[in-house]
Scaffold this motif. Structure first.
Motif, mmCIF file in Angstrom:
data_model
loop_
_atom_site.group_PDB
_atom_site.id
_atom_site.type_symbol
_atom_site.label_atom_id
_atom_site.label_comp_id
_atom_site.label_asym_id
_atom_site.label_seq_id
_atom_site.Cartn_x
_atom_site.Cartn_y
_atom_site.Cartn_z
ATOM 1 N N GLU A 1 46.600 15.563 222.003
ATOM 2 C CA GLU A 1 45.742 16.710 222.278
ATOM 3 C C GLU A 1 45.809 17.028 223.772
ATOM 4 O O GLU A 1 45.994 16.130 224.605
ATOM 5 C CB GLU A 1 44.296 16.402 221.885
ATOM 6 C CG GLU A 1 44.075 16.240 220.393
ATOM 7 C CD GLU A 1 44.364 17.531 219.617
ATOM 8 O OE1 GLU A 1 43.828 18.597 220.006
ATOM 9 O OE2 GLU A 1 45.140 17.472 218.644
ATOM 10 N N LEU B 1 36.340 14.222 221.141
ATOM 11 C CA LEU B 1 35.823 15.334 220.330
ATOM 12 C C LEU B 1 36.973 16.201 219.827
ATOM 13 O O LEU B 1 36.978 16.615 218.659
ATOM 14 C CB LEU B 1 34.866 16.178 221.194
ATOM 15 C CG LEU B 1 34.092 17.283 220.456
ATOM 16 C CD1 LEU B 1 33.219 16.698 219.348
ATOM 17 C CD2 LEU B 1 33.245 18.088 221.450
ATOM 18 N N THR C 1 38.804 14.299 217.059
ATOM 19 C CA THR C 1 37.981 14.245 215.838
ATOM 20 C C THR C 1 38.051 15.559 215.068
ATOM 21 O O THR C 1 38.048 15.579 213.837
ATOM 22 C CB THR C 1 36.518 13.925 216.180
ATOM 23 O OG1 THR C 1 36.465 12.697 216.915
ATOM 24 C CG2 THR C 1 35.674 13.787 214.936
ATOM 25 N N LYS C 2 38.129 16.656 215.809
ATOM 26 C CA LYS C 2 38.160 17.996 215.180
ATOM 27 C C LYS C 2 39.529 18.338 214.628
ATOM 28 O O LYS C 2 39.690 19.308 213.880
ATOM 29 C CB LYS C 2 37.756 19.047 216.201
ATOM 30 C CG LYS C 2 36.273 19.045 216.543
ATOM 31 C CD LYS C 2 35.950 20.153 217.510
ATOM 32 C CE LYS C 2 34.460 20.210 217.816
ATOM 33 N NZ LYS C 2 34.135 21.292 218.776
ATOM 34 N N LYS C 3 40.525 17.549 214.981
ATOM 35 C CA LYS C 3 41.906 17.854 214.568
ATOM 36 C C LYS C 3 42.020 17.878 213.033
ATOM 37 O O LYS C 3 41.518 17.019 212.339
ATOM 38 C CB LYS C 3 42.893 16.815 215.111
ATOM 39 C CG LYS C 3 44.346 17.177 214.881
ATOM 40 C CD LYS C 3 45.283 16.011 215.152
ATOM 41 C CE LYS C 3 45.340 15.679 216.623
ATOM 42 N NZ LYS C 3 46.416 14.663 216.876
#
Length: 263
Positions: free
Chosen positions: A226, A258, A261-263
């Motif tokens: 990321e 964060l 985690t949102k991936k």
């Protein structure tokens, strides 16, 4: 053979002869009975011992006999003792005493149960995905913060100097550590610990990497991360503007977690 090579060979031969570890069963200072050698570094030999009076396991570190003839090496050993005596943290070595026996310098500390991260990764083929690697560094920050609040610079934060036991991290080996009371100098020294944190993070991320190219590429091309993690790494490794506080590092780790985690 050159003169330099000859002198180096003589020095190594001398070290081999005089730096032999103490044998199992040897009693030191009428208190510590050696069980086995844990390991040895460039200037120290570390033993697993039993304290005879309490029957508890202790760790004994000996300055290599070949180093005891040099004032600078003795000074480094004494500096390490001074720093360990100031740590006062459950996740770091606890100092007991320093002493000399027949001219050999020693100090004792508590035994920390756990496996160092290098052994864990290689013996179990442990993989760290991006989220786990970031969380690992976040867990390590309070230990570094404890040192920095005491104006202690570790100087050697790497995989082999981090132990883990049931998810809890321990930081060891303060042989290269320094105490610096000058704020401007200490700010400069802190950057080395921050860089080491970036190096550890990169190491963990590479445990989950399988090379598909014959030619080695920069980590920015080999690892699929990321952009928040890339930003974090570039600042830790001082490719971009270096961090000045652990708080800002923690914030960027939280931001990267964060994003992952949102991936």
């Amino acid at each position: 053979m050159s003169k330099f090579t000859f002198i180096r060979s003589i020095r190594k031969m001398y070290q081999f002869v005089v730096d032999k570890p103490l044998q199992q069963g040897t009693i030191i200072n009428n208190l510590y009975k050696i069980k086995h050698v844990i390991g040895s570094g460039s200037y120290g030999i570390i033993y697993n011992c039993k304290e005879i009076q309490t029957n508890e396991i202790r760790v004994l570190k000996q300055l290599r006999p070949s180093k005891q003839r040099t004032k600078s090496e003795v000074s480094l050993f004494e500096n390490e003792i001074s720093i360990i005596s100031k740590l006062q943290h459950a996740s770091m070595p606890q100092f007991y005493e320093a002493f000399s026996v027949n001219g050999s310098l020693f100090y004792s500390m508590n035994y920390i149960e756990g496996i160092n991260m290098e052994d864990l990764i290689f013996s179990t083929n442990r993989k760290y995905v991006e989220k786990d690697a970031l969380a690992f560094i976040l867990d390590l920050l309070p230990l570094v913060d404890h040192l920095h609040k005491k104006n202690i610079f570790h100087g050697d934060i790497r995989i082999s100097n981090i132990l883990i036991n049931k998810g809890k991290l321990f930081l060891i080996d303060f042989g290269l550590s320094k105490i610096e009371q000058n704020d401007s100098k200490f700010l400069e020294l802190r950057q080395y610990d921050y860089y080491d944190l970036g190096d550890v993070l990169l190491y963990l991320l590479y445990t989950n990497y399988s090379s598909k190219n014959k030619k080695a590429l920069p980590w920015t091309e080999e690892l699929s991360l990321e952009m928040e993690t890339v930003h974090l790494l570039k600042r830790l490794l001082q490719i971009d503007e270096a961090y000045s506080t652990l708080e800002s590092i923690a914030q960027d780790i939280e931001t990267a977690l964060l994003a992952v985690t949102k991936k």
